[in-house]
Motif scaffolding. Structure first.
Motif, short mmCIF file in Angstrom:
data_model
loop_
_atom_site.label_atom_id
_atom_site.label_comp_id
_atom_site.label_asym_id
_atom_site.label_seq_id
_atom_site.Cartn_x
_atom_site.Cartn_y
_atom_site.Cartn_z
N PHE A 78 0.84 -1.19 0.00
CA PHE A 78 0.00 0.00 0.00
C PHE A 78 0.88 1.24 0.00
N VAL A 79 0.24 2.38 -0.15
CA VAL A 79 0.92 3.66 -0.18
C VAL A 79 0.40 4.53 0.96
N VAL A 80 1.31 5.21 1.65
CA VAL A 80 0.93 6.20 2.65
C VAL A 80 1.14 7.58 2.04
N ASN A 81 0.09 8.35 1.94
CA ASN A 81 0.16 9.67 1.32
C ASN A 81 -0.11 10.74 2.38
N ASP A 82 0.91 11.49 2.75
CA ASP A 82 0.74 12.56 3.73
C ASP A 82 0.62 13.92 3.07
N GLY A 83 0.39 13.91 1.75
CA GLY A 83 0.18 15.17 1.03
C GLY A 83 1.45 15.86 0.58
N THR A 84 2.59 15.18 0.69
CA THR A 84 3.86 15.81 0.34
C THR A 84 4.34 15.33 -1.03
N LYS A 95 -3.33 19.39 -3.25
CA LYS A 95 -3.58 18.67 -4.50
C LYS A 95 -2.98 17.27 -4.50
N ASN A 96 -1.95 17.05 -3.67
CA ASN A 96 -1.29 15.75 -3.65
C ASN A 96 -2.19 14.64 -3.11
N PHE A 97 -3.22 15.00 -2.37
CA PHE A 97 -4.13 13.97 -1.85
C PHE A 97 -5.02 13.40 -2.95
N ASN A 98 -5.03 14.05 -4.12
CA ASN A 98 -5.86 13.57 -5.22
C ASN A 98 -5.11 12.60 -6.14
N THR A 99 -3.85 12.35 -5.85
CA THR A 99 -3.07 11.44 -6.68
C THR A 99 -3.13 10.02 -6.12
N PHE A 100 -2.87 9.04 -6.97
CA PHE A 100 -2.77 7.66 -6.50
C PHE A 100 -1.85 6.89 -7.45
N GLN A 101 -1.33 5.79 -6.96
CA GLN A 101 -0.41 4.99 -7.75
C GLN A 101 -1.14 3.84 -8.43
N CYS A 102 -0.71 3.55 -9.66
CA CYS A 102 -1.30 2.47 -10.44
C CYS A 102 -0.18 1.61 -10.99
N GLN A 103 -0.25 0.33 -10.76
CA GLN A 103 0.72 -0.60 -11.31
C GLN A 103 0.14 -1.26 -12.56
N THR A 104 0.98 -1.47 -13.56
CA THR A 104 0.55 -2.12 -14.79
C THR A 104 1.39 -3.37 -15.04
N GLN A 116 -4.27 2.91 -0.96
CA GLN A 116 -3.64 4.13 -0.45
C GLN A 116 -4.37 4.66 0.77
N LEU A 117 -3.60 5.07 1.76
CA LEU A 117 -4.12 5.71 2.96
C LEU A 117 -3.68 7.17 2.94
N ASN A 118 -4.63 8.09 2.84
CA ASN A 118 -4.33 9.52 2.93
C ASN A 118 -4.38 9.94 4.39
N HIS A 210 -3.67 26.42 4.55
CA HIS A 210 -3.72 24.96 4.40
C HIS A 210 -4.82 24.36 5.26
N TYR A 211 -5.03 24.93 6.45
CA TYR A 211 -6.09 24.46 7.35
C TYR A 211 -7.44 24.50 6.64
N TYR A 212 -7.74 25.60 5.99
CA TYR A 212 -9.03 25.72 5.31
C TYR A 212 -9.09 24.86 4.04
N GLN A 213 -7.94 24.62 3.42
CA GLN A 213 -7.92 23.70 2.28
C GLN A 213 -8.28 22.28 2.74
N MET A 214 -7.78 21.90 3.91
CA MET A 214 -8.09 20.57 4.43
C MET A 214 -9.56 20.45 4.80
N LEU A 215 -10.12 21.53 5.33
CA LEU A 215 -11.56 21.52 5.62
C LEU A 215 -12.38 21.38 4.35
N ARG A 216 -11.92 22.00 3.27
CA ARG A 216 -12.63 21.86 2.00
C ARG A 216 -12.56 20.43 1.49
N ILE A 217 -11.42 19.78 1.67
CA ILE A 217 -11.29 18.38 1.26
C ILE A 217 -12.27 17.51 2.06
N LEU A 218 -12.34 17.75 3.37
CA LEU A 218 -13.27 17.01 4.21
C LEU A 218 -14.70 17.22 3.74
#
Length: 317
Positions: A78-84, A95-104, A116-118, A210-218
């Motif tokens: 799995f992937v741990v995504n802390d937004g960095t 915006k980094n929380f909207n990405t994910f990894q795909c294996q082919t 993935q766990l954000n 960033h605080y208000y951006q995180m609230l918008r994501i929620l």
């Protein structure tokens, strides 16, 4: 100063290897059990984008450290995504929380979305620091204690008394600080990228934004079809988050489960959320506490156990 010395500085210098008490080890084990349950849920999903968002108001890195430990064990992919993003220097962006990894496959004839766990820190993190107009994230534990040794000695009796059973406010030892001692502390403390347990907010604009951006994501996640919100260890004392969740409950496809530590808190939150039918408040049976262990064992588990049937009028887990 007492709050920083007993709550913040230990978090700044925390690593799993520094935990020696049985209680501390049990707590870290609970984090791992919790994360493995999330990964078990993701394994059941068939879609390509397999993500779960963990919104936390804690400043610590227990989630990240325990997730890293699970990865080291090699039993989960799995992937741990802390937004960095970044390599030597990692910077945080919503915006980094909207990405994910795909294996082919070798010939790209098949696609597999890596679970993935954000991890989204709504109240900030001790591992954040201001870097120009951005937020840099560094999990190194090379923090220096911001209180001078002589000043720290002064609050020793005060801190000891606060944890004394049967203590009374009128008997709290008085402490006198020079203006310079107070000012030096506040100058350093106000640089911390955290929301204090009061109505104070971030002192830096970059953290505030960033605080208000995180609230918008929620808010965005709660407004999606077939969304599920599970809260644990959260009192809804943060009015921004409380009002945001209540507004989002107008989404009829959102199901919310509020898990409360005690019967008293369950009663209070039932009153707070009584207008919404898509909210379930879960409290412990009489005489029990819904701590992290019981949450993993009886509530949030792929193979949850059950308490014995509660007496009439009690809250079943």
């Amino acid at each position: 100063m007492h709050y920083y010395n007993t709550c913040i500085f230990p978090v700044q210098t925390f690593t799993p290897s520094t935990v020696t008490s049985d209680k501390g080890k049990a707590n870290l084990q609970n984090y791992e059990v919790f994360l493995k349950t999330l990964l078990g849920l993701l394994d059941r999903r068939k879609d390509l984008n397999r993500k779960i968002n963990i919104f936390t108001t804690n400043y610590d890195g227990c989630l990240a450290h325990c997730a890293d430990n699970i990865l080291m064990q090699g039993s989960y992919d799995f992937v741990v995504n802390d937004g960095t993003s970044g390599f030597h220097r990692k910077h945080l962006h919503a915006k980094n929380f909207n990405t994910f990894q795909c294996q082919t496959g070798i010939f790209e004839r098949s696609n597999y979305g890596v679970p993935q766990l954000n991890i989204i820190h709504l109240h900030g993190s001790v591992y954040w620091s201001k870097s120009g107009d951005r937020i840099e994230v560094n999990y190194a534990n090379d923090f220096k204690h911001m209180i001078h040794r002589k000043t720290l000695e002064k609050i020793g009796k005060f801190s000891d008394y606060l944890v004394t059973d049967g203590g009374r406010t009128a008997k709290i030892p008085p402490i006198s600080f020079t203006l310079a001692q107070r000012q030096n502390f506040w100058d350093e403390y106000n640089k911390l990228p955290i929301v204090n347990p009061t109505k104070w907010k971030f002192h830096e604009t970059v953290f505030e934004e960033h605080y208000y951006q995180m609230l918008r994501i929620l808010s965005y996640e709660l407004e999606k079809p077939n969304s599920i919100l599970i809260t644990f260890g959260f009192s809804f004392a943060d009015e921004h988050i409380r009002k945001l969740v209540q507004r989002s409950l107008s989404n009829p496809q959102l199901q919310t489960f509020i898990c409360c530590y005690s019967q008293g808190s369950a009663k209070s939150l039932r009153e707070e959320f009584k207008l919404w039918k898509n909210v379930t408040v879960i409290g412990p049976p009489d005489g029990e506490k819904l701590d992290f262990t019981n949450f993993n064992k009886y509530i949030f588990s792929l193979k949850a156990e059950k308490y014995e049937a509660p007496a009439e009028g009690e809250d079943p887990l």
